[in-house]
Design a protein around this motif. Structure first.
Motif, PDB file in Angstrom:
ATOM      1  N   GLU A  59      -6.309   9.326 -38.039  1.00 40.01           N
ATOM      2  CA  GLU A  59      -4.832   9.421 -37.749  1.00 40.01           C
ATOM      3  C   GLU A  59      -4.346   9.786 -39.284  1.00 40.01           C
ATOM      4  N   GLU A  72      -4.585  13.364 -39.950  1.00 46.37           N
ATOM      5  CA  GLU A  72      -3.762  14.326 -39.031  1.00 46.37           C
ATOM      6  C   GLU A  72      -2.226  14.175 -39.772  1.00 46.37           C
ATOM      7  N   LYS A  73      -1.849  13.141 -40.107  1.00 44.38           N
ATOM      8  CA  LYS A  73      -0.553  12.828 -40.783  1.00 44.38           C
ATOM      9  C   LYS A  73      -0.402  13.496 -41.980  1.00 44.38           C
ATOM     10  N   VAL A  96      -1.703  16.327 -42.569  1.00 43.60           N
ATOM     11  CA  VAL A  96      -1.998  17.679 -42.331  1.00 43.60           C
ATOM     12  C   VAL A  96      -3.231  18.430 -42.769  1.00 43.60           C
ATOM     13  N   ASP A 144      -5.153  20.201 -41.852  1.00 40.58           N
ATOM     14  CA  ASP A 144      -5.389  21.702 -41.543  1.00 40.58           C
ATOM     15  C   ASP A 144      -5.046  22.499 -42.766  1.00 40.58           C
ATOM     16  N   LYS A 155     -13.290  17.556 -35.724  1.00 40.19           N
ATOM     17  CA  LYS A 155     -11.928  18.023 -35.457  1.00 40.19           C
ATOM     18  C   LYS A 155     -11.257  19.169 -36.257  1.00 40.19           C
ATOM     19  N   TYR A 156     -11.770  19.308 -37.553  1.00 41.11           N
ATOM     20  CA  TYR A 156     -11.317  20.361 -38.398  1.00 41.11           C
ATOM     21  C   TYR A 156     -12.580  21.411 -38.611  1.00 41.11           C
TER      22      TYR A 156
END
Length: 573
Positions: free
Chosen positions: A514, A517-518, A520, A522, A550-551
């Motif tokens: 989590e 993801e927050k 970023v 990516d 996931k990445y």
């Protein structure tokens, strides 16, 4: 002085400590006399004085006074000066106290109360078998008293007055707590020494600001000591100081404790990350030293023959015709061996190089990474274990280079590093601090270094490289709290990206995913994981796989970090 003292600043902490030293030193003969019962273990008065006097030397050498630098000076100085059981325990009381106050710009009553709790915890952890009726009893009682009355103290004059009165009351109670003290009709020497230090802080608070530390006591012993002849189980009071090898961990020190404990009694073992100090009564000092050598290089050893002290005192009593009564005893000096121990080391290069590096590291795995990146000296430190200015300065002195760069790798270490730089810079050695606030920034800075560049450009390159990395730390909450408008529950895992709380929860991998993801993730290309001393490699590899799944475009690497308190350090580049 009638003004209320609502908070303690760096000057108060420094001079209050020195006033406490003055009062203790003035009563050292009284403390020494108390110490001859039940067995002579050096001189408690002298041992405690050596402990605080060394810290006063550190304080006098400070070029920049903040609560952080003053606390470090007290913490490091008391450990370096500690002698005997009482001195080592006293150093741990101040170590725990300073661990807490060093994190504050101003010490209010709440911070002081927390510091007293920590002082009690750290001191007790240094002794395997605490005995009721000693200095450990006093610090436990004072910590409890502070906690119970935290909301009752009007200011520090009130707090310190009440603590001082409580301290001497508890000291009187020690006479009834330990059978041999009760038999002799005396109180515990170490406890009374700590009470005098507390009295010094109080006297400074009420305006007694003149400080004159003299090794000549103005107080004679006010309690006469009766000394009973007895057979000593362990003859030699044995002490050692060890410079720890890189990679020595807490469990190694625990193994040492368990190994030498059966060799004697009154054992105390403490360390500040780089130096281990030990004390034990034993019949085999050599065996103790051999075990200590497994963890590092002996810096100093000391052996007192307590049997000779004991027999000399009994003889004095018999000659006086007062063997069954209490007399004023002058403690004789036992034969002492106290010598530095030198070892043949790898000779440093006589050729002076252009650049040298020092890095602060919280774990042996991270230390290995820094060494592979050509860091010359590693200083152990990080969260909850900040190295002192003296630790960093010592490392600087050992590097033969024109330009030395220090990587603090922690915001709480930057001031100490800057103080060390000022202390050690010479005309032919320029010392610069790269203000890295995390291990990840330190590694990024080293990557940004270019050997062929000039020193100013390298400084800029390294500082710029630090800005290109996101430093992620994963830890756990030690209490219920609220942070960034989020309610935190004790025990939850916390995910910080550059000090900003991104996620928290009960399951560590969920919290990390989590958080990424927050953050970023990516937007980045490289992710590096350093797993801590309480995470096994298999668990770290499972986290890696989850992230890679996931990445897909993220290059993920895993390394053993070995850092305490933080299961993971993660960098995003």
């Amino acid at each position: 002085m009638s003004d209320s003292v609502k908070a303690i600043d760096a000057i108060f902490l420094k001079n209050g400590f020195k006033k406490g030293t003055e009062i203790l030193v003035a009563h050292k003969d009284e403390i020494n006399a108390l110490n001859v019962f039940p067995v002579p273990d050096g001189d408690t008065g002298h041992n405690m004085c050596a402990c605080v006097m060394e810290a006063c030397k550190e304080l006098d050498q400070l070029e920049f006074e903040s609560i952080k630098t003053v606390s470090d000076a007290i913490k490091n100085g008391t450990l370096m000066g500690a002698r005997g059981n009482s001195g080592v325990i006293l150093s741990q009381i101040f170590a725990g106290f300073c661990d807490v106050v060093s994190k504050s710009d101003v010490i209010n009553i709440s911070v002081f109360v927390s510091a007293m709790q920590r002082a009690n915890t750290v001191a007790k952890s240094a002794v395997m078998k605490p005995v009721r009726g000693t200095i450990l009893t006093l610090i436990e009682e004072l910590a409890g008293y502070c906690k119970r009355h935290e909301n009752d103290f009007s200011d520090f004059k009130d707090l310190l007055e009440r603590l001082t009165k409580r301290a001497f009351k508890v000291v009187d109670m020690t006479r009834e707590m330990m059978p041999k003290l009760k038999q002799a009709g005396v109180v515990d020497a170490g406890a009374k020494g700590l009470a005098y230090i507390m009295e010094g802080f109080y006297k400074y608070a009420i305006g007694e600001r003149d400080i004159e530390i003299s090794m000549v006591s103005y107080e004679k012993p006010n309690e006469m000591i009766g000394f009973a002849a007895e057979e000593l189980t362990f003859v030699y009071c044995t002490e050692f100081m060890v410079k720890l090898f890189s990679g020595v961990e807490n469990h190694d020190i625990e193994i040492l404790k368990r190994t030498i404990a059966p060799e004697g009694d009154s054992m105390v073992i403490v360390n500040n990350g780089s130096i281990l100090k030990g004390h034990i009564h034993t019949n085999h000092p050599g065996s103790v030293f051999e075990e200590a050598l497994k963890l590092g290089e002996l810096i100093k050893v000391k052996v007192d023959n307590m049997k000779e002290q004991h027999e000399a005192i009994i003889l004095k009593q018999e000659e006086s015709g007062k063997s069954d009564s209490k007399i004023d005893v002058e403690v004789p000096k036992a034969p002492v061996q106290e010598v530095p121990v030198f070892f043949e080391e790898e000779k440093p290069s006589l050729e002076k190089k252009k650049y040298g590096f020092i890095s602060i590291s919280p774990g042996d795995g991270i230390s290995s990474v820094f060494k592979e990146m050509n860091v010359d000296k590693i200083v152990t430190g990080g969260q909850t274990m900040n190295p002192s200015t003296a630790d960093i300065a010592s490392a600087v002195e050992e590097i033969n280079a024109e330009y030395v760069y220090i990587l603090p790798n922690n915001s709480n270490v930057i001031l100490a590093a800057e103080s060390a730089a000022r202390m050690t810079e010479k005309e032919d050695k320029k010392v610069r601090v790269i203000p890295s606030k995390s291990v990840q920034e330190g590694i990024a800075a080293l990557i940004g270094f270019i050997d062929t560049e000039n020193p100013d450009n390298n400084f800029e390159n390294m500082a710029t490289a630090m800005q290109d990395v996101i430093s992620i730390s994963v830890t756990h909450a030690v209490r219920d709290s609220e942070m960034d408008s989020q309610k935190i529950t004790e025990g939850e895992f916390l995910f910080f990206a550059n000090k900003s709380l991104k996620s928290h929860g009960q399951e560590i991998n969920e919290v990390i995913m989590e958080g990424l993801e927050k953050t970023v993730a990516d937007d980045y290309e490289i992710l590096t994981i350093f797993y801590g001393d309480d995470i096994d490699k298999a668990k770290a590899e499972r986290l890696k796989s989850e992230i890679e799944e996931k990445y897909e475009d993220l290059e993920v690497s895993v390394y053993y970090g070995g850092q305490p308190h933080y299961p993971y350090y993660i960098s995003l580049e």
